[in-house]
Write a protein that holds these residues in place. Structure first.
Motif, PDB file in Angstrom:
ATOM      1  N   ARG A   4       0.834  -1.196   0.000  1.00  0.00           N
ATOM      2  CA  ARG A   4       0.000   0.000   0.000  1.00  0.00           C
ATOM      3  C   ARG A   4       0.874   1.254   0.000  1.00  0.00           C
ATOM      4  O   ARG A   4       1.955   1.270   0.592  1.00  0.00           O
ATOM      5  N   GLU A   6       0.667   5.720   0.288  1.00  0.00           N
ATOM      6  CA  GLU A   6      -0.084   6.932   0.556  1.00  0.00           C
ATOM      7  C   GLU A   6       0.322   7.950  -0.499  1.00  0.00           C
ATOM      8  O   GLU A   6       1.504   8.077  -0.817  1.00  0.00           O
ATOM      9  N   ARG A  32      -2.860  14.666   2.280  1.00  0.00           N
ATOM     10  CA  ARG A  32      -3.066  13.269   1.880  1.00  0.00           C
ATOM     11  C   ARG A  32      -4.339  13.205   1.053  1.00  0.00           C
ATOM     12  O   ARG A  32      -5.385  13.682   1.466  1.00  0.00           O
ATOM     13  N   LYS A  34      -5.108  10.135  -1.076  1.00  0.00           N
ATOM     14  CA  LYS A  34      -5.619   8.784  -1.277  1.00  0.00           C
ATOM     15  C   LYS A  34      -4.595   7.746  -0.868  1.00  0.00           C
ATOM     16  O   LYS A  34      -3.441   8.047  -0.620  1.00  0.00           O
ATOM     17  N   GLU A  35      -5.064   6.527  -0.843  1.00  0.00           N
ATOM     18  CA  GLU A  35      -4.211   5.358  -0.639  1.00  0.00           C
ATOM     19  C   GLU A  35      -4.378   4.498  -1.881  1.00  0.00           C
ATOM     20  O   GLU A  35      -5.481   4.371  -2.405  1.00  0.00           O
ATOM     21  N   THR A  37      -2.558   0.907  -4.233  1.00  0.00           N
ATOM     22  CA  THR A  37      -1.660  -0.242  -4.184  1.00  0.00           C
ATOM     23  C   THR A  37      -0.463   0.013  -5.078  1.00  0.00           C
ATOM     24  O   THR A  37      -0.513   0.833  -5.997  1.00  0.00           O
ATOM     25  N   LEU A  85       3.547   2.482   2.839  1.00  0.00           N
ATOM     26  CA  LEU A  85       3.039   2.336   4.217  1.00  0.00           C
ATOM     27  C   LEU A  85       3.795   1.248   4.936  1.00  0.00           C
ATOM     28  O   LEU A  85       4.271   0.320   4.385  1.00  0.00           O
TER      29      LEU A  85
END
Length: 85
Positions: A4, A6, A32, A34-35, A37, A85
């Motif tokens: 993941r 950030e 921030r 979004k998160e 992959t 992350l």
């Protein structure tokens, strides 16, 4: 490849001397947004950036087209910071 990340949208504010005659630094405002992959990011980023993320380091994205794809909004002079992350 399910790591993941950030994503931060940043805007350059100004350049200043942090300590007289020693260091200078850019000051930016970041938020921030979004998160995502690593797999999602690897479909957008160049291989060198993906390799850097795989090694646990952050990546700064300044290419306007790539910034727009990650931010999913129309951007001006902002840039993206991707941080594992």
């Amino acid at each position: 490849m399910q790591s993941r990340l950030e994503a931060y949208l940043c805007k350059y504010m100004h350049h200043e001397t942090l300590f007289p005659r020693h260091f200078t630094g850019d000051l930016s405002s970041c938020r921030r947004i979004k998160e995502l992959t690593l797999e999602e990011a690897s479909s957008i980023l160049p291989p060198e950036a993906v390799s850097r993320l795989l090694s646990g380091r952050e990546v700064i994205v300044v290419e306007p087209g790539v910034v727009k794809k990650i931010a999913e909004i129309e951007v001006g002079d902002e840039y993206i910071v991707l941080k594992p992350l």
